[in-house]
Design a protein around this motif. Structure first.
Motif, PDB file in Angstrom:
ATOM      1  N   GLY A  25       0.825  -1.211   0.000  1.00  0.00           N
ATOM      2  CA  GLY A  25       0.000   0.000   0.000  1.00  0.00           C
ATOM      3  C   GLY A  25       0.850   1.248   0.000  1.00  0.00           C
ATOM      4  O   GLY A  25       0.433   2.284   0.514  1.00  0.00           O
ATOM      5  N   ASN A  26       2.067   1.161  -0.561  1.00  0.00           N
ATOM      6  CA  ASN A  26       2.966   2.315  -0.519  1.00  0.00           C
ATOM      7  C   ASN A  26       3.225   2.909  -1.904  1.00  0.00           C
ATOM      8  O   ASN A  26       4.189   3.638  -2.091  1.00  0.00           O
ATOM      9  CB  ASN A  26       4.295   1.943   0.153  1.00  0.00           C
ATOM     10  CG  ASN A  26       4.981   0.773  -0.507  1.00  0.00           C
ATOM     11  OD1 ASN A  26       4.485   0.269  -1.524  1.00  0.00           O
ATOM     12  ND2 ASN A  26       6.088   0.323   0.032  1.00  0.00           N
ATOM     13  N   THR A  27       2.375   2.568  -2.871  1.00  0.00           N
ATOM     14  CA  THR A  27       2.520   3.158  -4.211  1.00  0.00           C
ATOM     15  C   THR A  27       1.187   3.756  -4.647  1.00  0.00           C
ATOM     16  O   THR A  27       0.125   3.293  -4.228  1.00  0.00           O
ATOM     17  CB  THR A  27       2.936   2.099  -5.253  1.00  0.00           C
ATOM     18  OG1 THR A  27       2.007   1.015  -5.198  1.00  0.00           O
ATOM     19  CG2 THR A  27       4.333   1.590  -5.006  1.00  0.00           C
ATOM     20  N   VAL A  28       1.268   4.779  -5.478  1.00  0.00           N
ATOM     21  CA  VAL A  28       0.050   5.369  -6.056  1.00  0.00           C
ATOM     22  C   VAL A  28      -0.454   4.385  -7.103  1.00  0.00           C
ATOM     23  O   VAL A  28       0.182   4.181  -8.134  1.00  0.00           O
ATOM     24  CB  VAL A  28       0.352   6.744  -6.683  1.00  0.00           C
ATOM     25  CG1 VAL A  28      -0.904   7.334  -7.294  1.00  0.00           C
ATOM     26  CG2 VAL A  28       0.908   7.694  -5.642  1.00  0.00           C
ATOM     27  N   ALA A  29      -1.578   3.740  -6.796  1.00  0.00           N
ATOM     28  CA  ALA A  29      -2.017   2.616  -7.625  1.00  0.00           C
ATOM     29  C   ALA A  29      -3.178   2.962  -8.545  1.00  0.00           C
ATOM     30  O   ALA A  29      -3.305   2.391  -9.620  1.00  0.00           O
ATOM     31  CB  ALA A  29      -2.410   1.442  -6.736  1.00  0.00           C
ATOM     32  N   LEU A  35      -1.600  10.837  -1.210  1.00  0.00           N
ATOM     33  CA  LEU A  35      -1.198  11.470   0.042  1.00  0.00           C
ATOM     34  C   LEU A  35      -0.521  10.402   0.890  1.00  0.00           C
ATOM     35  O   LEU A  35      -1.164   9.427   1.286  1.00  0.00           O
ATOM     36  CB  LEU A  35      -2.412  12.047   0.776  1.00  0.00           C
ATOM     37  CG  LEU A  35      -2.085  12.931   1.972  1.00  0.00           C
ATOM     38  CD1 LEU A  35      -1.489  14.250   1.510  1.00  0.00           C
ATOM     39  CD2 LEU A  35      -3.326  13.195   2.800  1.00  0.00           C
ATOM     40  N   MET A  36       0.777  10.585   1.127  1.00  0.00           N
ATOM     41  CA  MET A  36       1.573   9.572   1.815  1.00  0.00           C
ATOM     42  C   MET A  36       1.770   9.934   3.283  1.00  0.00           C
ATOM     43  O   MET A  36       2.063  11.099   3.601  1.00  0.00           O
ATOM     44  CB  MET A  36       2.932   9.435   1.123  1.00  0.00           C
ATOM     45  CG  MET A  36       3.837   8.392   1.752  1.00  0.00           C
ATOM     46  SD  MET A  36       5.478   8.396   1.048  1.00  0.00           S
ATOM     47  CE  MET A  36       5.231   7.381  -0.375  1.00  0.00           C
ATOM     48  N   ALA A  37       1.614   8.951   4.151  1.00  0.00           N
ATOM     49  CA  ALA A  37       1.888   9.160   5.574  1.00  0.00           C
ATOM     50  C   ALA A  37       3.396   9.162   5.799  1.00  0.00           C
ATOM     51  O   ALA A  37       4.104   8.321   5.240  1.00  0.00           O
ATOM     52  CB  ALA A  37       1.245   8.052   6.391  1.00  0.00           C
ATOM     53  N   LEU A  38       3.885  10.113   6.567  1.00  0.00           N
ATOM     54  CA  LEU A  38       5.314  10.159   6.877  1.00  0.00           C
ATOM     55  C   LEU A  38       5.597   9.668   8.287  1.00  0.00           C
ATOM     56  O   LEU A  38       6.756   9.462   8.653  1.00  0.00           O
ATOM     57  CB  LEU A  38       5.847  11.590   6.702  1.00  0.00           C
ATOM     58  CG  LEU A  38       5.787  12.123   5.273  1.00  0.00           C
ATOM     59  CD1 LEU A  38       6.311  13.545   5.222  1.00  0.00           C
ATOM     60  CD2 LEU A  38       6.590  11.256   4.323  1.00  0.00           C
ATOM     61  N   ILE A 103       0.105   5.039   1.410  1.00  0.00           N
ATOM     62  CA  ILE A 103      -0.683   5.994   0.630  1.00  0.00           C
ATOM     63  C   ILE A 103      -2.106   5.947   1.193  1.00  0.00           C
ATOM     64  O   ILE A 103      -2.762   4.910   1.126  1.00  0.00           O
ATOM     65  CB  ILE A 103      -0.689   5.639  -0.877  1.00  0.00           C
ATOM     66  CG1 ILE A 103       0.742   5.591  -1.421  1.00  0.00           C
ATOM     67  CG2 ILE A 103      -1.532   6.628  -1.668  1.00  0.00           C
ATOM     68  CD1 ILE A 103       1.459   6.906  -1.468  1.00  0.00           C
ATOM     69  N   MET A 104      -2.565   7.059   1.751  1.00  0.00           N
ATOM     70  CA  MET A 104      -3.859   7.069   2.434  1.00  0.00           C
ATOM     71  C   MET A 104      -5.002   7.481   1.505  1.00  0.00           C
ATOM     72  O   MET A 104      -6.086   6.931   1.558  1.00  0.00           O
ATOM     73  CB  MET A 104      -3.787   8.016   3.635  1.00  0.00           C
ATOM     74  CG  MET A 104      -2.719   7.609   4.635  1.00  0.00           C
ATOM     75  SD  MET A 104      -2.901   8.431   6.200  1.00  0.00           S
ATOM     76  CE  MET A 104      -2.498  10.084   5.745  1.00  0.00           C
ATOM     77  N   PHE A 105      -4.741   8.496   0.672  1.00  0.00           N
ATOM     78  CA  PHE A 105      -5.762   8.970  -0.261  1.00  0.00           C
ATOM     79  C   PHE A 105      -5.142   9.080  -1.645  1.00  0.00           C
ATOM     80  O   PHE A 105      -3.946   9.332  -1.775  1.00  0.00           O
ATOM     81  CB  PHE A 105      -6.278  10.363   0.136  1.00  0.00           C
ATOM     82  CG  PHE A 105      -7.066  10.387   1.402  1.00  0.00           C
ATOM     83  CD1 PHE A 105      -8.446  10.256   1.373  1.00  0.00           C
ATOM     84  CD2 PHE A 105      -6.450  10.541   2.625  1.00  0.00           C
ATOM     85  CE1 PHE A 105      -9.182  10.274   2.538  1.00  0.00           C
ATOM     86  CE2 PHE A 105      -7.172  10.560   3.799  1.00  0.00           C
ATOM     87  CZ  PHE A 105      -8.544  10.431   3.751  1.00  0.00           C
ATOM     88  N   ARG A 134       3.520  11.642  -6.393  1.00  0.00           N
ATOM     89  CA  ARG A 134       3.022  11.274  -7.723  1.00  0.00           C
ATOM     90  C   ARG A 134       3.356   9.810  -7.975  1.00  0.00           C
ATOM     91  O   ARG A 134       4.081   9.186  -7.199  1.00  0.00           O
ATOM     92  CB  ARG A 134       3.700  12.140  -8.786  1.00  0.00           C
ATOM     93  CG  ARG A 134       3.149  13.532  -8.866  1.00  0.00           C
ATOM     94  CD  ARG A 134       3.995  14.417  -9.758  1.00  0.00           C
ATOM     95  NE  ARG A 134       3.916  15.791  -9.297  1.00  0.00           N
ATOM     96  CZ  ARG A 134       4.635  16.307  -8.315  1.00  0.00           C
ATOM     97  NH1 ARG A 134       5.518  15.553  -7.676  1.00  0.00           N
ATOM     98  NH2 ARG A 134       4.481  17.549  -7.944  1.00  0.00           N
ATOM     99  N   ARG A 135       2.845   9.317  -9.085  1.00  0.00           N
ATOM    100  CA  ARG A 135       3.154   7.938  -9.478  1.00  0.00           C
ATOM    101  C   ARG A 135       4.639   7.812  -9.805  1.00  0.00           C
ATOM    102  O   ARG A 135       5.203   8.665 -10.488  1.00  0.00           O
ATOM    103  CB  ARG A 135       2.324   7.584 -10.696  1.00  0.00           C
ATOM    104  CG  ARG A 135       2.377   6.163 -11.118  1.00  0.00           C
ATOM    105  CD  ARG A 135       1.619   6.021 -12.402  1.00  0.00           C
ATOM    106  NE  ARG A 135       0.221   6.372 -12.233  1.00  0.00           N
ATOM    107  CZ  ARG A 135      -0.691   5.552 -11.741  1.00  0.00           C
ATOM    108  NH1 ARG A 135      -0.348   4.335 -11.390  1.00  0.00           N
ATOM    109  NH2 ARG A 135      -1.941   5.930 -11.619  1.00  0.00           N
ATOM    110  N   LEU A 136       5.278   6.758  -9.306  1.00  0.00           N
ATOM    111  CA  LEU A 136       6.710   6.563  -9.549  1.00  0.00           C
ATOM    112  C   LEU A 136       6.923   5.734 -10.803  1.00  0.00           C
ATOM    113  O   LEU A 136       6.136   4.831 -11.098  1.00  0.00           O
ATOM    114  CB  LEU A 136       7.347   5.836  -8.360  1.00  0.00           C
ATOM    115  CG  LEU A 136       7.446   6.607  -7.058  1.00  0.00           C
ATOM    116  CD1 LEU A 136       7.894   5.686  -5.951  1.00  0.00           C
ATOM    117  CD2 LEU A 136       8.429   7.760  -7.203  1.00  0.00           C
TER     118      LEU A 136
END
Lengths: 139, 204
Positions: A25-29, A35-38, A103-105, A134-136
């Motif tokens: 759950g750590n990529t923009v899918a 919105l990534m949690a830090l 990635i939360m949202f 953004r998408r990697l």
């Protein structure tokens, strides 16, 4: 209305520990921006709902929003002015366990400036530090 | 040394601990696969790799033990926060011979609704020296419900599509604001005050 599970296997769970970084759950899918949690932490169902409403209003209903986290964890609490003991408290609210990198949202269908503004509004509703990503590239 | 050459050192010790040490020294663990020679575990300098990526280089010449091996990037592995590369997987290619690569898609324009991406990459067959950063897909003015398949994408000259032509790439979906407007219009149409010529109910 705040998110909560329809049914659960166990009524109450231990607190647990949040260790390490998000391995899933750590990529923009789905969308264009995320919105990534830090930090690690518990995001309550109400906070998730507040974030969703904030993003929707900032995007004026023109964006597609994905909520990538769900509050599976029941958090119990004892009533105020109660003596200690007499067992574990009742379930007070539900929370999503979030690790750094989650990635939360996600947002799609709006410009980068609008997405930045929407995520800024969402960030104010979150109890942890977040950043827009953004998408990697994978190749 | 040409501009796309990267010196690569063979990794003798493998595993997470030695990889972590390499990353701390500013190097990226990598592997070269495919073609003749089997899998070779190497490490490359992070700064040099990123310099070439910024220059839009997609065909690398890896200098391993004095030998140059042409390779393209097949997969990038990122860390949890998406800030640093954990590993680069190279795939050996032969210059002048078409090879299969995954190319990301860039959607250009504003459709009538929200564009739902089902796939962000397609597989194409092209010369290694011609691999683009991305392939543009024009979606300007597409109506709600319009679906874009892989066969609809205009590929640059010399490119062949490997992905199935009927592979659905994106769909234009309705937005919430459009749905609300449509609901309001529907409510106005059903309003009895708005239609004075409507027949009066019988049985009074």
């Amino acid at each position: 209305m705040a998110l909560l599970p329809k049914r659960t296997k166990y009524r109450k769970v231990h607190r647990g520990r949040i260790k390490g970084t998000a391995q899933r759950g750590n990529t923009v899918a789905f969308g264009d921006y995320g919105l990534m949690a830090l930090d690690g932490g518990w995001i309550t169902g109400r906070q998730i709902e507040a974030g969703r409403v904030a993003a929707n209003r900032a995007a004026a209903g023109n964006a597609k929003i994905w909520i990538r986290i769900f509050p599976h964890k029941p958090i119990s609490a004892k009533p105020a002015e109660t003596r200690m003991g007499k067992g574990k408290g009742d379930v007070d609210y539900w929370a999503a366990v979030v690790k750094p990198g989650t990635i939360m949202f996600e947002l799609a269908g709006i410009s980068e400036d609008k997405a930045k503004l929407a995520f800024k509004r969402v960030a104010h509703k979150m109890p942890i530090k977040v950043k827009m990503v953004r998408r990697l590239p994978t190749t | 040394m040409s501009s796309s050459t990267i010196p690569a050192e063979i990794r003798t010790t493998l595993g997470s601990r030695s990889s972590r040490d390499l990353r701390a020294d500013g190097r990226i663990p990598a592997s070269i696969q495919g073609g003749e020679g089997g899998c070779v575990n190497v490490s490359i300098e992070s700064r040099e790799f990123w310099r070439l990526r910024r220059e839009h280089v997609h065909l690398f010449d890896l200098e391993v033990d004095g030998n140059l091996q042409s390779a393209t990037v097949r997969e990038l592995q990122w860390d949890s926060l998406g800030e640093n590369l954990n590993h680069v997987e190279f795939h050996r290619v032969v210059r002048g011979v078409k090879t299969q690569v995954s190319v990301s898609l860039e959607f250009i324009g504003h459709p009538a609704g929200v564009l739902n991406h089902l796939h962000n990459e397609i597989d194409v067959l092209c010369l290694p020296s011609m691999i683009p950063d991305s392939i543009e897909v024009k979606v300007d003015g597409f109506e709600i419900g319009h679906s874009i398949s892989a066969g609809d994408i205009e590929l640059p000259e010399g490119f062949e599509l490997v992905s199935p032509t009927d592979l659905s790439i994106a769909v234009v979906a309705d937005t919430r604001s459009n749905e609300v407007e449509a609901a309001e219009e529907g409510a106005e149409d059903e309003d009895p005050d708005a239609t004075p010529d409507a027949p009066a109910p019988e049985g009074n």
